[in-house]
Motif scaffolding. Structure first.
Motif, short mmCIF file in Angstrom:
data_model
loop_
_atom_site.label_atom_id
_atom_site.label_comp_id
_atom_site.label_asym_id
_atom_site.label_seq_id
_atom_site.Cartn_x
_atom_site.Cartn_y
_atom_site.Cartn_z
N PRO A 99 0.79 -1.24 0.00
CA PRO A 99 0.00 0.00 0.00
C PRO A 99 0.82 1.28 0.00
O PRO A 99 0.26 2.35 0.17
CB PRO A 99 -0.78 -0.13 1.31
N GLN A 100 2.14 1.23 -0.15
CA GLN A 100 2.95 2.45 -0.24
C GLN A 100 3.74 2.34 -1.54
O GLN A 100 4.68 1.57 -1.63
CB GLN A 100 3.91 2.56 0.96
N SER A 101 3.34 3.11 -2.53
CA SER A 101 4.03 3.02 -3.82
C SER A 101 3.98 4.37 -4.51
O SER A 101 3.00 5.10 -4.41
CB SER A 101 3.38 1.95 -4.71
N GLY A 102 5.06 4.69 -5.21
CA GLY A 102 5.13 5.94 -5.94
C GLY A 102 5.48 7.12 -5.06
O GLY A 102 5.75 6.99 -3.86
N GLU A 103 5.53 8.28 -5.65
CA GLU A 103 5.82 9.53 -4.94
C GLU A 103 4.94 10.63 -5.50
O GLU A 103 4.57 10.62 -6.67
CB GLU A 103 7.29 9.90 -5.11
N ARG A 104 4.59 11.57 -4.63
CA ARG A 104 3.76 12.69 -5.08
C ARG A 104 4.59 13.63 -5.94
O ARG A 104 5.74 13.94 -5.62
CB ARG A 104 3.18 13.44 -3.89
N SER A 105 4.00 14.06 -7.02
CA SER A 105 4.68 14.96 -7.95
C SER A 105 3.65 15.89 -8.57
O SER A 105 2.47 15.53 -8.71
CB SER A 105 5.41 14.16 -9.03
N VAL A 106 4.11 17.07 -8.93
CA VAL A 106 3.21 18.05 -9.54
C VAL A 106 2.77 17.54 -10.90
O VAL A 106 3.60 17.17 -11.75
CB VAL A 106 3.91 19.41 -9.67
N GLY A 206 -7.84 -0.09 -12.16
CA GLY A 206 -8.49 -0.12 -10.86
C GLY A 206 -7.62 0.50 -9.77
O GLY A 206 -6.40 0.61 -9.90
N ASP A 207 -8.28 0.91 -8.69
CA ASP A 207 -7.57 1.52 -7.56
C ASP A 207 -6.86 0.47 -6.73
O ASP A 207 -7.35 -0.65 -6.55
CB ASP A 207 -8.56 2.27 -6.66
N THR A 208 -5.70 0.84 -6.21
CA THR A 208 -4.97 0.04 -5.23
C THR A 208 -4.52 0.97 -4.10
O THR A 208 -4.31 2.17 -4.34
CB THR A 208 -3.73 -0.63 -5.85
N PRO A 209 -4.38 0.48 -2.88
CA PRO A 209 -3.91 1.35 -1.80
C PRO A 209 -2.52 1.88 -2.11
O PRO A 209 -1.62 1.12 -2.43
CB PRO A 209 -3.90 0.42 -0.57
N ASN A 210 -2.34 3.20 -2.03
CA ASN A 210 -1.02 3.77 -2.31
C ASN A 210 -0.55 4.74 -1.23
O ASN A 210 0.56 5.27 -1.33
CB ASN A 210 -1.03 4.47 -3.68
N VAL A 211 -1.39 5.00 -0.21
CA VAL A 211 -0.97 5.86 0.91
C VAL A 211 -1.26 5.18 2.25
O VAL A 211 -1.37 5.83 3.28
CB VAL A 211 -1.70 7.23 0.86
N GLY A 212 -1.37 3.86 2.25
CA GLY A 212 -1.61 3.13 3.49
C GLY A 212 -2.88 2.31 3.41
O GLY A 212 -3.79 2.58 2.61
N LEU A 213 -2.94 1.30 4.28
CA LEU A 213 -4.09 0.40 4.28
C LEU A 213 -5.33 1.06 4.86
O LEU A 213 -6.45 0.65 4.54
CB LEU A 213 -3.76 -0.87 5.08
N HIS A 214 -5.15 2.03 5.73
CA HIS A 214 -6.29 2.64 6.40
C HIS A 214 -6.78 3.90 5.69
O HIS A 214 -7.73 4.53 6.15
CB HIS A 214 -5.92 2.99 7.85
N GLU A 215 -6.15 4.30 4.59
CA GLU A 215 -6.53 5.50 3.88
C GLU A 215 -7.09 5.14 2.50
O GLU A 215 -6.68 4.16 1.90
CB GLU A 215 -5.33 6.44 3.72
N PRO A 216 -8.04 5.93 2.00
CA PRO A 216 -8.55 5.67 0.65
C PRO A 216 -7.47 5.94 -0.39
O PRO A 216 -6.56 6.74 -0.17
CB PRO A 216 -9.72 6.66 0.52
N PRO A 217 -7.55 5.28 -1.54
CA PRO A 217 -6.52 5.49 -2.57
C PRO A 217 -6.47 6.94 -3.03
O PRO A 217 -7.49 7.61 -3.17
CB PRO A 217 -6.97 4.55 -3.70
N ALA A 218 -5.26 7.43 -3.24
CA ALA A 218 -5.06 8.78 -3.74
C ALA A 218 -4.99 8.75 -5.26
O ALA A 218 -4.72 7.70 -5.86
CB ALA A 218 -3.77 9.37 -3.16
N PRO A 219 -5.26 9.87 -5.93
CA PRO A 219 -5.11 9.91 -7.39
C PRO A 219 -3.69 9.50 -7.79
O PRO A 219 -2.72 9.93 -7.18
CB PRO A 219 -5.40 11.37 -7.73
N SER A 220 -3.59 8.65 -8.81
CA SER A 220 -2.29 8.12 -9.20
C SER A 220 -2.21 8.04 -10.71
O SER A 220 -3.20 7.75 -11.40
CB SER A 220 -2.08 6.73 -8.58
N ILE A 221 -1.02 8.31 -11.22
CA ILE A 221 -0.75 8.21 -12.65
C ILE A 221 0.45 7.31 -12.85
O ILE A 221 1.47 7.45 -12.15
CB ILE A 221 -0.54 9.60 -13.28
N TYR A 222 0.34 6.35 -13.76
CA TYR A 222 1.40 5.40 -14.06
C TYR A 222 2.05 5.81 -15.39
O TYR A 222 1.36 6.01 -16.40
CB TYR A 222 0.84 3.98 -14.20
#
Length: 460
Positions: A99-106, A206-222
């Motif tokens: 559930p922790q993947s990627g990094e926040r970027s502008v 589909g969404d996957t956890p990316n900021v922790g198991l207890h938090e809703p998925p954040a917007p993500s771009i691959y």
């Protein structure tokens, strides 16, 4: 005796305290178990079973050119795919394992504002990442190997990003700009030649956890990992057997590509989940469960001990009661009454607890702007006001202030027709004159009476 009564009260209080502590521990354990169950039921959006991740950090001063590093990574992926019992291989940076993947970027979206603290999460992956992790493709497609470093650059977004940025439109075909991909922000990353930072969205996954198991998925771009090659890479393999048994094969495969390249960390996707919360929640639940069972055992032993001691201390009392005609039922009731009360307390507490909290859904209506007309029961007051009352009667001829005006001392408010006021004043003046005449007549009568009294006294 008084001492016996006090002793029984102390035992009952001790028993009540034991029962209360036991109930609290059981309630806490139940809550922890529910949290753990909810955690296990959390939709991950991917399949973590039979997935192993090998982290590879390039030694210093190796593969410092983009072309050489890209070739090394491609050879590494092809060699890993040849390992027996490996079903698929993917490459990713920044773990790549929820559930922790990627990094926040502008991420700049034409016509939209994206605050920095709400910047989407950028994940650099290979095209086989979604099939290896078994993340479903909702719409569109995934890029091919030939599109990885080509132009125009392509990208895939998750459902959350598509829903937040384009709620009533399709995200397919939209263009976004990531400034970090124009030039590498650090010397440890190598940007692909000709990268302009613009990406065209070609798919939604589909969404996957990316900021922790207890938090809703954040917007993500691959995006393709080849557009920004880091000196650290994660090789993700899906195997058909126990993934940990593949550790040696993975290290040997890496050595065949580069004998001097070490494999730093090898762990499974389930180990990543355990580190992110599953293991901690399981440990806390088992610890509370152990304490609760121990407290329950102590409560049962304490209940039996208190009842036994209470009965042994009341042998003579029970004998006297039976001699006076008390039945067997009354004696048994008197003996076990404390235990029955304790059991009733436990059962009632457990029975009144709800398995799930009651959820009440209410609809919030936005309050309309207060303008000119207000229809309501009550009183509407401004923030700063003064309430003026007047008992002066008369017709208002003119008002000198408007609603909302700030009134200063000495400023006239209204002009009232003086006719009614003058009539009232003249009537009051006439009444005052009549009262003065009455007072004068009373004074004359008193003076005459006093003179008559003087004459009568002289005659006597």
């Amino acid at each position: 005796t008084t001492a016996g009564v006090q002793s029984r009260r102390a035992h009952h209080l001790l028993l009540a305290a034991q029962v209360a502590v036991t109930v609290l521990l059981l309630a806490g354990t139940g809550a922890a178990v529910r949290v753990l169950i909810d955690l296990y039921r959390t939709s991950l959006g991917y399949d973590p079973h039979h997935v192993i991740v090998a982290t590879i950090n390039l030694p210093e001063n190796t593969y410092r050119e983009w072309a050489g590093r890209a070739t090394f990574y491609e050879r590494l992926r092809d060699r890993m795919a040849e390992v027996p019992q490996v079903e698929s291989v993917a490459l990713a940076t920044y773990s790549g394992i929820p559930p922790q993947s990627g990094e926040r970027s502008v991420v700049e979206v034409p016509g939209r504002d994206t605050p920095g603290n709400e910047a989407p999460i950028v994940q650099r992956i290979s095209a086989d990442y979604f099939s290896t992790m078994k993340i479903p493709l909702i719409r569109g497609r995934v890029w091919s190997d030939s599109e990885s470093a080509g132009t125009p650059h392509v990208a895939v977004v998750n459902q959350t990003m598509a829903r937040e940025l384009w709620p009533d439109e399709s995200a397919i075909g939209r263009r976004v700009r990531i400034p970090d991909y124009i030039k590498s922000p650090t010397p440890f990353r190598l940007a692909a030649p000709g990268s302009d930072g613009w990406f065209e969205i070609i798919g939604v996954v589909g969404d996957t956890p990316n900021v922790g198991l207890h938090e809703p998925p954040a917007p993500s771009i691959y995006v393709p990992y080849t557009l920004m090659l880091s000196d650290s890479l994660n090789v993700i393999l899906r195997t058909s057997h126990d993934p940990l048994s593949m550790t040696r094969s993975i290290r040997e495969a890496v050595r065949t590509v580069d004998p001097h390249q070490p494999v730093n960390v090898v762990r499974t996707a389930e180990d990543v989940l355990a580190d992110e919360g599953w293991a901690r929640e399981r440990f806390v639940t088992l610890l509370l469960l152990g304490f609760a069972m121990f407290a329950l055992m102590l409560a049962v032993v304490g209940l039996y001990s208190v009842v036994s001691y209470s009965v042994s201390c009341r042998f003579k009392e029970f004998g006297i009661r039976m001699a006076l005609g008390a039945g067997r039922g009354r004696i048994v009731n008197a003996a076990v009454q404390p235990a029955v009360l304790a059991i009733v307390v436990i059962v009632s507490v457990i029975a009144t607890r709800k398995e799930e909290p009651e959820v009440i859904t209410v609809k919030l209506n936005v309050r309309p702007e207060l303008k000119q007309t207000v229809t309501a029961s009550g009183e509407v007051r401004p923030i700063r006001y003064i309430k003026l009352t007047s008992e002066v009667q008369g017709r208002i001829e003119e008002i000198y202030v408007n609603a909302g005006d700030i009134v200063t001392q000495g400023k006239p408010l209204v002009r009232i027709d003086p006719t009614q006021l003058q009539s009232n004043q003249e009537a009051q003046w006439a009444a005052a004159q009549a009262s003065i005449s009455d007072v004068q007549s009373a004074r004359n009568a008193v003076s005459s009476a006093q003179q008559g009294l003087v004459v009568a006294e002289a005659a006597v």
